[in-house]
Each structure stands twice: as C-alpha cells, then as structure tokens.
Design a protein around this motif. Sequence first.
Motif, PDB file in Angstrom:
ATOM      1  N   PHE A 116     -70.786  52.680 -55.420  1.00  0.00           N
ATOM      2  CA  PHE A 116     -72.137  52.496 -55.968  1.00  0.00           C
ATOM      3  C   PHE A 116     -73.222  53.114 -55.081  1.00  0.00           C
ATOM      4  N   HIS A 117     -72.835  53.838 -54.038  1.00  0.00           N
ATOM      5  CA  HIS A 117     -73.839  54.437 -53.160  1.00  0.00           C
ATOM      6  C   HIS A 117     -73.809  55.962 -53.206  1.00  0.00           C
ATOM      7  N   THR A 118     -72.612  56.519 -53.309  1.00  0.00           N
ATOM      8  CA  THR A 118     -72.496  57.974 -53.212  1.00  0.00           C
ATOM      9  C   THR A 118     -72.875  58.625 -54.551  1.00  0.00           C
ATOM     10  N   SER A 119     -72.716  59.946 -54.648  1.00  0.00           N
ATOM     11  CA  SER A 119     -73.084  60.606 -55.909  1.00  0.00           C
ATOM     12  C   SER A 119     -72.095  60.196 -57.006  1.00  0.00           C
ATOM     13  N   TRP A 120     -72.596  60.150 -58.213  1.00  0.00           N
ATOM     14  CA  TRP A 120     -71.749  59.804 -59.363  1.00  0.00           C
ATOM     15  C   TRP A 120     -70.591  60.791 -59.480  1.00  0.00           C
ATOM     16  N   LEU A 121     -70.914  62.059 -59.257  1.00  0.00           N
ATOM     17  CA  LEU A 121     -69.898  63.103 -59.391  1.00  0.00           C
ATOM     18  C   LEU A 121     -68.731  62.858 -58.432  1.00  0.00           C
ATOM     19  N   TYR A 122     -69.072  62.574 -57.177  1.00  0.00           N
ATOM     20  CA  TYR A 122     -68.023  62.333 -56.179  1.00  0.00           C
ATOM     21  C   TYR A 122     -67.215  61.090 -56.568  1.00  0.00           C
ATOM     22  N   ALA A 123     -67.918  60.006 -56.931  1.00  0.00           N
ATOM     23  CA  ALA A 123     -67.224  58.750 -57.234  1.00  0.00           C
ATOM     24  C   ALA A 123     -66.262  58.934 -58.413  1.00  0.00           C
ATOM     25  N   GLU A 124     -66.743  59.600 -59.455  1.00  0.00           N
ATOM     26  CA  GLU A 124     -65.905  59.702 -60.654  1.00  0.00           C
ATOM     27  C   GLU A 124     -64.709  60.645 -60.410  1.00  0.00           C
ATOM     28  N   CYS A 125     -64.963  61.757 -59.741  1.00  0.00           N
ATOM     29  CA  CYS A 125     -63.858  62.683 -59.438  1.00  0.00           C
ATOM     30  C   CYS A 125     -62.841  61.992 -58.515  1.00  0.00           C
ATOM     31  N   PRO A 342     -64.446  67.660 -55.950  1.00  0.00           N
ATOM     32  CA  PRO A 342     -65.734  67.089 -56.379  1.00  0.00           C
ATOM     33  C   PRO A 342     -66.944  68.009 -56.164  1.00  0.00           C
ATOM     34  N   HIS A 343     -66.704  69.263 -55.756  1.00  0.00           N
ATOM     35  CA  HIS A 343     -67.825  70.144 -55.423  1.00  0.00           C
ATOM     36  C   HIS A 343     -68.650  70.562 -56.631  1.00  0.00           C
ATOM     37  N   ALA A 344     -69.959  70.663 -56.420  1.00  0.00           N
ATOM     38  CA  ALA A 344     -70.821  71.346 -57.387  1.00  0.00           C
ATOM     39  C   ALA A 344     -70.528  72.846 -57.263  1.00  0.00           C
ATOM     40  N   TYR A 345     -70.856  73.592 -58.313  1.00  0.00           N
ATOM     41  CA  TYR A 345     -70.438  75.000 -58.314  1.00  0.00           C
ATOM     42  C   TYR A 345     -71.235  75.884 -57.356  1.00  0.00           C
ATOM     43  N   ASN A 346     -72.406  75.431 -56.909  1.00  0.00           N
ATOM     44  CA  ASN A 346     -73.108  76.260 -55.918  1.00  0.00           C
ATOM     45  C   ASN A 346     -72.371  76.253 -54.577  1.00  0.00           C
ATOM     46  N   GLU A 347     -71.345  75.407 -54.472  1.00  0.00           N
ATOM     47  CA  GLU A 347     -70.538  75.403 -53.241  1.00  0.00           C
ATOM     48  C   GLU A 347     -69.240  76.199 -53.395  1.00  0.00           C
ATOM     49  N   MET A 348     -69.036  76.796 -54.562  1.00  0.00           N
ATOM     50  CA  MET A 348     -67.760  77.497 -54.792  1.00  0.00           C
ATOM     51  C   MET A 348     -67.567  78.663 -53.824  1.00  0.00           C
ATOM     52  N   LYS A 349     -68.625  79.449 -53.660  1.00  0.00           N
ATOM     53  CA  LYS A 349     -68.504  80.665 -52.840  1.00  0.00           C
ATOM     54  C   LYS A 349     -68.023  80.328 -51.427  1.00  0.00           C
ATOM     55  N   ALA A 350     -68.610  79.273 -50.845  1.00  0.00           N
ATOM     56  CA  ALA A 350     -68.240  78.903 -49.476  1.00  0.00           C
ATOM     57  C   ALA A 350     -66.902  78.171 -49.421  1.00  0.00           C
ATOM     58  N   THR A 363     -66.825  89.849 -67.447  1.00  0.00           N
ATOM     59  CA  THR A 363     -68.011  90.258 -68.214  1.00  0.00           C
ATOM     60  C   THR A 363     -68.817  89.008 -68.552  1.00  0.00           C
ATOM     61  N   LEU A 364     -68.081  87.917 -68.766  1.00  0.00           N
ATOM     62  CA  LEU A 364     -68.733  86.659 -69.115  1.00  0.00           C
ATOM     63  C   LEU A 364     -67.834  85.504 -68.678  1.00  0.00           C
ATOM     64  N   VAL A 365     -68.440  84.467 -68.123  1.00  0.00           N
ATOM     65  CA  VAL A 365     -67.694  83.241 -67.819  1.00  0.00           C
ATOM     66  C   VAL A 365     -68.220  82.155 -68.757  1.00  0.00           C
ATOM     67  N   ILE A 366     -67.300  81.552 -69.504  1.00  0.00           N
ATOM     68  CA  ILE A 366     -67.692  80.504 -70.466  1.00  0.00           C
ATOM     69  C   ILE A 366     -67.280  79.151 -69.889  1.00  0.00           C
ATOM     70  N   PHE A 367     -68.247  78.283 -69.673  1.00  0.00           N
ATOM     71  CA  PHE A 367     -67.961  76.937 -69.169  1.00  0.00           C
ATOM     72  C   PHE A 367     -68.038  75.947 -70.321  1.00  0.00           C
ATOM     73  N   LYS A 368     -66.963  75.187 -70.514  1.00  0.00           N
ATOM     74  CA  LYS A 368     -66.935  74.218 -71.599  1.00  0.00           C
ATOM     75  C   LYS A 368     -67.241  72.808 -71.067  1.00  0.00           C
ATOM     76  N   GLY A 369     -68.085  72.090 -71.794  1.00  0.00           N
ATOM     77  CA  GLY A 369     -68.143  70.652 -71.598  1.00  0.00           C
ATOM     78  C   GLY A 369     -69.155  70.105 -70.618  1.00  0.00           C
ATOM     79  N   ASP A 370     -69.195  68.786 -70.620  1.00  0.00           N
ATOM     80  CA  ASP A 370     -70.216  68.055 -69.893  1.00  0.00           C
ATOM     81  C   ASP A 370     -69.987  68.024 -68.385  1.00  0.00           C
ATOM     82  N   LEU A 371     -68.756  67.805 -67.979  1.00  0.00           N
ATOM     83  CA  LEU A 371     -68.498  67.732 -66.542  1.00  0.00           C
ATOM     84  C   LEU A 371     -68.774  69.097 -65.887  1.00  0.00           C
ATOM     85  N   ASN A 372     -68.363  70.178 -66.553  1.00  0.00           N
ATOM     86  CA  ASN A 372     -68.683  71.501 -66.010  1.00  0.00           C
ATOM     87  C   ASN A 372     -70.197  71.687 -65.881  1.00  0.00           C
TER      88      ASN A 372
END
Length: 442
Positions: A116-125, A342-350, A363-372
């Motif tokens: 209940f303290h950390t980010s929702w994304l981290y907790a759920e993943c 649990p990473h956000a995508y701005n951390e993918m490169k690193a 040419t194109l990357v298609i991301f499906k869905g809410d979690l993406n």
Amino acid sequence: MSFNDDSIDIVTPANAVLSAKFRRSFAYQTVRDRLPVTITKVIDNLVRDKDQIVQDLGEFTKEEMKEVIGSFSKLKNEVQTNKPFEVLTSDGPDVSSWNTYYEREREREGEKPRWFHTSWLYAECYMYRRIHEVFELSTSMKTFDPFNKQKKDAFLNSLDLIVFLGNHVMQLLRMKNLSQLEMKEELLRLVKVTLWGNQHDLSHPTGYKLPEEANPLEHIDRLNEYILIDDSHHIWSTLTASGKANAVIDIVNDNAGYEIFTDLCLADVLCTFSLTDKVRFHVKALPWFISDTTKHDFFWVLQKLADLSCKSSSLPALATRWEEHLQSGRWVVEAEDFWTLPHAYNEMKATDNNLYTKLSEATLVIFKGDLNYRKLVGETNWLPTESFTNALQGFHPAPLVTLRTLKADLICGLQPGQAEMTAAKSHNWLTSGDYAVIQFDG
Ligand SMILES: O=P(O)(O)OC[C@@]1(O)O[C@H](CO)[C@@H](O)[C@@H]1O
Ligand SMILES: [Mn+2]
C-alpha cells in the motif's frame, strides 16, 4: 507511515505516480480488493482442479499442492497486512532483474517497498511474479499456469465472435484489386476491432465483455463516439510512407482468447496488403495479469482453430495460413523477460538495450492494452491535456501507437475540457473499459 494511517493523502496528486497510498484511487481499490481476490481464485481453482492436476502431473503433486496452497494463503496475508516485499529466491532468468529493481526501490523509498506504499505498477506486477515463484519453487509444478483454464474458456466462450470475424477476414484476404482507399478503410476497421478486443480482459472488475451483437464489425462502427483520441490515420500513413525494404512491425500483445485472435487477423491483413514484410509478436514469458498471452496460449489458439472446421471452414484456413507465416519466418513469436518486469518503458533503453534496439528496427510498434499504456506513460497521473509525447518521457524506439480501452485512472493527450465532458457522461469513464484511445507518437 502505517497501513491504517488516515492522514495519508486521499486523491492522487497531479503528476504523481499512481499508488495504493492514495485512498481515493483505482490503485487502492485494486490492492485492497482485487489482488486478494485474484490469489483466492488461484487457490480455489487449484482445489477444484486437484484431481485433474494430479492425473496430469503425478501422485507426488498431491502432497506438493498442499504446500503450494499454503504459500498462496501466506501471500494473500502479506498483501492484506501490507507486509514488506522480499527478494525473489527462485532461479528464473529474470530474478536478478527483479531483485535489482527491489534494491533500487528500497533505497529510493527509504524502506522495503510495501503493497500500500509503493507504486501500483510495482505492487501489481510483483504479485503476479510472486504467484509464478510459488510454482517455480515447487518440484512438479514449475511451469504451471494457474490461469490456463480461464484463458481457454474465454476463447471458447467467444467462438461466435471469432467465427464472424474469421469469415470476414478470410473474405478480405481473398479479395483482389482493392483500391488504396478500400484497403485503408478495411485496415483501420480491423485496427478498431483489435482495439475493442482489449475489453476482453479477465483481470478487469467488469469481467469478460461480449458485445450483444454477434457481428463485431457492426458493433465497432457504433463505438466510434467512445474513442476519445483516434490517431488511426497515422497508422496508414506511417506504413504506406515507409518504403522500407524488409519492413517489420512489432506487436506488443496483451490478452489471450478473443483479443489475440483479433491481433492475428490484423497481422495477416498487414502482411497481405503488403504493408509490412514481417510481424514480430511479443507475448509474456510467464502467466501475467490473468489473461495475458503466453507462447503456450498463442500456439494453443492456432491448434484450436485448426480443429474448428465444424464451426467454419475459415478457422482452419486461417490456422494454416498462420502456421505458414510462422514457418516462413514472416511471423515470429517472442517472449522477452522485459515485458514481465515492473519497469516503465522509459527505462527500457537502460535496462534492456537489446530489446530497445530490436524495436528501433520497426516501421511501427503497436502496443495493446491497458497495462502497456500504464507502462508507456510511466504510471503517472498526468494532466489529461499533457501530450502523449511528453508522457512517454523519452521512450521512442520507433513510431508507435497504443490501442487501449481505459481500465486504469490515468490518461493524457486529451483536448481541454474533454476529460470534464466525459466525466459528466460517465463517472467511471477512466476505469470501466467503455472508452478507448488510439494514440500515436511519430
Ligand atoms: O492490460 P489489460 O489487459 O488491458 O488490462 C489489465 C488490467 O485489467 O489490469 C489492471 C488492474 O488490475 C488494470 O490496469 C487493467 O484494467
Ligand atoms: Mn492483459
């Protein structure tokens, strides 16, 4: 700050990362109610299917299942009493990445991360990773998928839609001499079919939605007013302008069942209309958010379609085409570990430079869905008018588009006043799955 401390902020502040510490948020509801329910269902299904599992995996599993169920009860208690997270102890290939992430968050938060303290994304993943770890630590259930049956049932429950769409797509694939305009219209309609296919998500509180009509194409035409941002024309212009030799499209898939079927239909049309030479599907390396597609689910769908001639000859015909695409290397299915970190995508490169570089070829990357979407925009409570490009925070391996039905309380890229107007029509517009966006970043 204790779990029961009422002084904790109530509403998620602007530009904050979503967290269950904000009591009047979907994150709080999810961690308080939905995560324990997911674990309970895993236990219930194990109990219900015990005999079948023992028959499949052997007598030894009978005893082992007791330990497994005990571990799930403990995990549920950890969530409900806001216990600190621990490092993973299994030997999966992603364990060191998870533990590095854990150490970083522990340092950043000044204490061990908690539900209940950390980010929702981290907790759920983390919950889905812990569920998998329980099986990994067993002897006879290491690769067990506790959501497998639900995913299969969901596919079989949407067979009417699948037959209808399959017939339509088969007809489309056989048509010769379509004009550019006709191709564009057909493609963009199919994009919307795959967009609304994202309502078919088993981890969402409103459950698995089936439109009343059996004709998904008529249905989606009527849903246009619920698409709050429609950048779909950019998909066409990007693909037709590219002129690349050996063009690749990456699809970062989401749910199994009807949704993955719609993704496969779209991919075939993209290839057949010569809008790409290759499609790479990115699925999940482990059971994830209940209904996400794993490699096993992907190939199960192909197998199932091949056996469904009693429903329509289009389904085995599509299965044959898709097997050929896979055999020829025109289609590739990959399950990189990064998608289940649990990473956000701005951390993918690193974090996973190889994956970022791979996506950069597209040419194109298609991301499906809410979690993406949550990961694309850094799980942040942006002002609704913040631009999509800013919300991506530098993530831009290639032109990209997100096809998302809204199932979490965050959004960006809206016109001034649009959020207020939509909220006046529907108080839970951000989380009901009734609204959608097609957002492009070129
Ligand atoms: O990614 P998907 O399948 O579209 O949705 C996943 C989801 O159901 O899970 C989360 C809550 O548990 C929400 O973000 C979202 O509604
Ligand atoms: Mn999903």
